[in-house]
Write an enzyme that holds these catalytic residues in place. Structure first.
Site, PDB file in Angstrom:
ATOM      1  N   CYS A 187       0.825  -1.206   0.000  1.00 19.95           N
ATOM      2  CA  CYS A 187       0.000   0.000   0.000  1.00 19.95           C
ATOM      3  C   CYS A 187       0.866   1.265   0.000  1.00 19.95           C
ATOM      4  CB  CYS A 187      -0.993  -0.054   1.156  1.00 19.95           C
ATOM      5  SG  CYS A 187      -2.408   1.017   0.858  1.00 19.95           S
ATOM      6  N   HIS A 235      -3.029  -5.254   1.754  1.00 15.23           N
ATOM      7  CA  HIS A 235      -2.354  -5.458   3.044  1.00 15.23           C
ATOM      8  C   HIS A 235      -2.396  -6.915   3.477  1.00 15.23           C
ATOM      9  CE1 HIS A 235      -2.082  -1.182   4.293  1.00 15.23           C
ATOM     10  NE2 HIS A 235      -3.172  -1.043   3.563  1.00 15.23           N
ATOM     11  N   GLU A 250      -0.587  -8.353   5.482  1.00 25.23           N
ATOM     12  CA  GLU A 250      -0.186  -8.454   6.901  1.00 25.23           C
ATOM     13  C   GLU A 250      -1.392  -8.391   7.832  1.00 25.23           C
ATOM     14  OE1 GLU A 250       0.233  -5.932   4.944  1.00 25.23           O
ATOM     15  OE2 GLU A 250      -0.242  -4.060   5.993  1.00 25.23           O
TER      16      GLU A 250
HETATM   17  N1  GLN Z   1      -3.592   6.358   0.961  1.00 22.49           N
HETATM   18  C1  GLN Z   1      -2.371   6.094   1.652  1.00 22.49           C
HETATM   19  C2  GLN Z   1      -1.221   6.883   1.062  1.00 22.49           C
HETATM   20  O1  GLN Z   1      -1.350   7.579   0.135  1.00 22.49           O
HETATM   21  C3  GLN Z   1      -2.020   4.619   1.643  1.00 22.49           C
HETATM   22  C4  GLN Z   1      -3.012   3.858   2.482  1.00 22.49           C
HETATM   23  C5  GLN Z   1      -2.473   2.624   3.121  1.00 22.49           C
HETATM   24  O2  GLN Z   1      -1.261   2.364   3.181  1.00 22.49           O
HETATM   25  N2  GLN Z   1      -3.376   1.871   3.652  1.00 22.49           N
HETATM   26  O3  GLN Z   1      -0.134   6.790   1.540  1.00 22.49           O
END
Ligand code: GLN
Length: 201
Positions: A82, A180, A182
């Site tokens: 992410c 994610h 994890e």
């Molecule tokens: N929207 C977040 C960002 O731009 C990422 C979200 C996440 O890691 N769950 O960093």
């Protein structure tokens, strides 16, 4: 081959404990990385989910920006989930104007791509290099808009707001997912990463 590789988790912000637990459960020695001296001790690095603009800023504050970039250029295996995917991407769409990345992965990612109003959704995905289907949890997630020639697409969404979008990629020793793994207790993606770490050692 390093039987029990030491894998760092970048621990300036984000879901660090979950990655440490997942890595330990697939046979790595997992350590937090907050300082350049800690980075020196690891065979590989995980960049967790969180807020990429905050992590970007803190990485500079902690003096980690140049050392991490140097390790990535030297071929250190890395996995970003992410926000971590955003940090590894060479190019960002819809980032903050001053937002920079560490880079290392020849992709363009769109930040908050699934729409700001769609906070999260889940889907079972087929991910190349793993068996069966894996539950993917997307939280204000990016997707990959385009990939360079050396990048392997490992997974695309099947439905939801971003149907057919690229959400898992690999370029040599660098792995990234929009979601994610994890958070689900299913550690197959972390196991894939440890296989990549062992391949290169
Ligand atoms: N929207 C977040 C960002 O731009 C990422 C979200 C996440 O890691 N769950 O960093």
């Amino acid at each position: 081959m390093v039987r029990r590789p030491t894998v760092g988790v970048l621990a300036v912000q984000g879901d660090v404990p979950e990655h440490l637990a997942a890595l330990e459960s697939v046979g790595a020695r997992a350590v937090r990385v907050r300082r350049p001296t800690e980075l020196d001790t690891v065979d590989a690095l995980v960049l967790p989910g969180g807020e990429s603009t905050t992590i970007d800023r803190l990485v500079r504050t902690f003096g980690l920006y140049d050392p991490i970039r140097a390790r990535l250029r030297a071929g250190m295996p890395a996995y970003g989930s992410c926000a971590g995917m955003i940090l590894l991407a060479d190019r960002i769409v819809d980032g903050r104007p001053d937002q920079q990345t560490l880079g290392g992965l020849d992709v363009t990612v769109r930040r908050n791509a699934f729409g700001r109003q769609v906070d999260s959704y889940e889907e079972d995905l087929t991910i190349a290099g793993t068996e069966g289907r894996i539950r993917a949890v997307f939280i204000r997630a990016p997707w990959v808009e385009d990939v360079g020639p050396g990048v392997e697409v490992l997974a695309r969404t099947g439905h939801g707001p971003g149907a057919g979008r690229i959400v898992a990629v690999r370029e040599g020793p660098v792995l990234a997912t929009s979601f994610h793994p994890e958070l689900t207790g299913d550690h197959r993606v972390h196991r894939l990463f440890i296989e990549i770490v062992r391949e290169g050692s």
